[in-house]
Design a protein around this motif. Structure first.
Motif: not given
Length: 105
Positions: A31-34, A44-50, A85-93, A98-104
């Protein structure tokens, strides 16, 4: 015998919930990718990637790791690499969200 049976039920329930979480996570990621394809927004790109990393990739990795341990492909000690690997994926996501929420825009 009852203890062994209850252990099997708990193990099956755990695997079923992990599989269900992976499926729902991949659905949310789709849904995010859509949304990205529709809006073409950088936010939206960073939000969906996360969301893909957090809800899709992390759950699928955890599920695969659990299956590998269950079927004795990897040892319990090697499961720590899957957990890393799971924790790294969660942290990166989470960082991506967070980045998607602060960028203009």
């Amino acid at each position: 015998m009852t203890g062994l049976l209850s252990y099997a039920v708990v193990e099956i329930a755990t695997l079923a919930l992990a599989a269900g979480s992976a499926i729902v996570g991949l659905f949310i990621a789709a849904l995010a990718l859509r949304g990205v394809l529709r809006d073409r927004s950088r936010k939206m790109l960073f939000l969906s990637a996360g969301m893909i990393l957090l809800f899709g990739a992390a759950y699928v990795t955890a599920l695969v790791g659990s299956a590998l341990v269950r079927f004795h492909v990897i040892s319990l000690l090697q499961q720590n690499y899957v957990l890393l690997a799971v924790r790294a994926l969660q942290f990166t996501g989470l960082c991506s969200i967070a980045y998607s929420l602060v960028i203009g825009e």
